[in-house]
Design a protein around this motif. Sequence first.
Motif, mmCIF file in Angstrom:
data_model
loop_
_atom_site.group_PDB
_atom_site.id
_atom_site.type_symbol
_atom_site.label_atom_id
_atom_site.label_comp_id
_atom_site.label_asym_id
_atom_site.label_seq_id
_atom_site.Cartn_x
_atom_site.Cartn_y
_atom_site.Cartn_z
ATOM 1 N N TYR A 194 0.842 -1.199 0.000
ATOM 2 C CA TYR A 194 0.000 0.000 0.000
ATOM 3 C C TYR A 194 0.876 1.246 0.000
ATOM 4 O O TYR A 194 1.875 1.306 0.724
ATOM 5 C CB TYR A 194 -0.889 0.051 1.250
ATOM 6 N N ASP B 202 -3.385 6.870 -14.315
ATOM 7 C CA ASP B 202 -4.270 5.704 -14.431
ATOM 8 C C ASP B 202 -3.940 4.677 -13.357
ATOM 9 O O ASP B 202 -4.843 4.061 -12.776
ATOM 10 C CB ASP B 202 -4.146 5.071 -15.817
ATOM 11 N N GLU B 203 -2.672 4.477 -13.099
ATOM 12 C CA GLU B 203 -2.266 3.528 -12.061
ATOM 13 C C GLU B 203 -2.635 4.044 -10.676
ATOM 14 O O GLU B 203 -3.067 3.277 -9.807
ATOM 15 C CB GLU B 203 -0.763 3.265 -12.146
ATOM 16 N N ALA C 143 -5.133 5.767 -9.831
ATOM 17 C CA ALA C 143 -6.578 5.676 -9.591
ATOM 18 C C ALA C 143 -6.947 4.397 -8.845
ATOM 19 O O ALA C 143 -7.917 4.380 -8.071
ATOM 20 C CB ALA C 143 -7.331 5.752 -10.911
ATOM 21 N N THR C 144 -6.199 3.323 -9.069
ATOM 22 C CA THR C 144 -6.507 2.045 -8.425
ATOM 23 C C THR C 144 -5.384 1.571 -7.502
ATOM 24 O O THR C 144 -5.436 0.450 -7.008
ATOM 25 C CB THR C 144 -6.773 0.965 -9.493
ATOM 26 N N PRO D 229 -3.474 0.654 -4.362
ATOM 27 C CA PRO D 229 -3.846 0.468 -2.955
ATOM 28 C C PRO D 229 -3.198 1.551 -2.103
ATOM 29 O O PRO D 229 -2.002 1.813 -2.231
ATOM 30 C CB PRO D 229 -3.292 -0.929 -2.628
ATOM 31 N N GLY E 289 -11.076 5.849 -2.265
ATOM 32 C CA GLY E 289 -10.181 4.726 -2.446
ATOM 33 C C GLY E 289 -9.151 4.479 -1.364
ATOM 34 O O GLY E 289 -8.321 3.572 -1.522
ATOM 35 N N ARG F 75 -8.079 2.814 1.843
ATOM 36 C CA ARG F 75 -8.590 1.691 2.636
ATOM 37 C C ARG F 75 -8.583 2.003 4.120
ATOM 38 O O ARG F 75 -9.476 1.572 4.854
ATOM 39 C CB ARG F 75 -7.758 0.430 2.356
#
Length: 455
Positions: free
Chosen positions: A222, A275-276, A278-279, A281, A315, A317
Amino acid sequence: MHAGKLTEVGRRLLAVSVGLAFSVTMSTGGTVHAAEVSARPTAEFLSSIGIVSTFDDRGQPYAKTLEMLKYGGFRWLRGGIEGVSEIGPLTIETFLSLHREAGVKISWGLGSGSGDLEGLIATGRILAEAGALLAFEGNNEPNNWPVVYKGKKGGGRGSWLPVAELQADLYRAVKQDPLLAAYPVWSISEPGAQTDNVGLQFLQIPHGAGTLMPDGTRFADYANVHNYIYHPNAPDPSDNKTWDAADPGISSPVDGLYGNFGMTWAYKYQGHTEDELATLPRVTTETGVAIKGEVDEALQAAHLVNLYLAQFARGYRYTSVYLLRDRTDEQGNQTYGFFRPDYSPRTAAIHLHNLTSILADDGMKETPDSVDYTLEPQHDTVHDLLLQHSDGTFQLVLWGEALEGQNTTTIKLGRRVATATIYDPTTGKTPVAEEKDVSEITLTLGNHPFVIMFR
């Protein structure tokens, strides 16, 4: 009161009763064509709510810490080997006891300036065996607290190679340990400050990145940021203060994900693409806001409650806010706390207590359902988060981030619901309205959340 029989006088009384906060109406037209939204488990949101705290070694008694953690509904605590000793007053037993009595999990980190990897792993195993461990965390802000690892100093204005080597070894040590391998590793904080391109802006260095550490080096599971919502680039109160700080891309005005893992803020080393990001962790181990200047206690409360919602919705966690209670053992501005130095709760603590009480869920719905709904009109400062309790109840949270004024929006459901119960965490833990057989709910939002429950 049945929504279908709500008179104009009744509407006015209803609005007045909650300070012009909302009204409820019933759809009289045809089918509402809404967008299907997948819910997230309520317990997952609640488990994201973390806190930074001081302990006995800095003059905060254990019993008071326990009391404040329980009141706020915090589910995890940022901890680490810094300040821990066998003789105390801060020991590993402190964290084990907080886990047993408050149910909090512990993120376990090296802290500020430590290179004691062996000590981190050994104490982390104790937490893991007790079911108290949440994750491992790398060094705290090596730009401010350089480390010494294997006899070499790293961080600050010097080379960051020792910091990178320590983090890579931390990741390897955790993943090679049968007891610890399943636990996530969080990166160091503030990799955007690295002086030389050691590659800490990546979770794993990709092929051809041109970094000083080898391609393929794995640092973390993360990304870990300290995206305080007030920053030199965003020093004043404004609309969407917490929403913008949680933005994973280049649009974020603060020292966030992009400035640490996209393009480093100090020397502009390329990291992950937008783009990376955005997702990617990600977690936040420090954020928050002090009461000072234009920020009074009421605005701090709005920021801190909205912050947990915005972070989760965008996004992150896990999110840990600085600070549980104002520190009394150091100089400077000590008004970051949910609690005052005398342990009394500030408005932020009261409102968070109400929200976590309203949403309370010890179970977990593993596969949440979906709901068809839209917000009309869609305001830039109105945000929503659909949760589902383990008993199947939907909990739709809407919050406003307008610095001034209010915005009215209508939640249009794709079906009628038998009962819609509305809560306002700023007024208490009990419903402010309950309506029967409705398919539309109209809210007027300023700068705090409402919770709408239905099945």
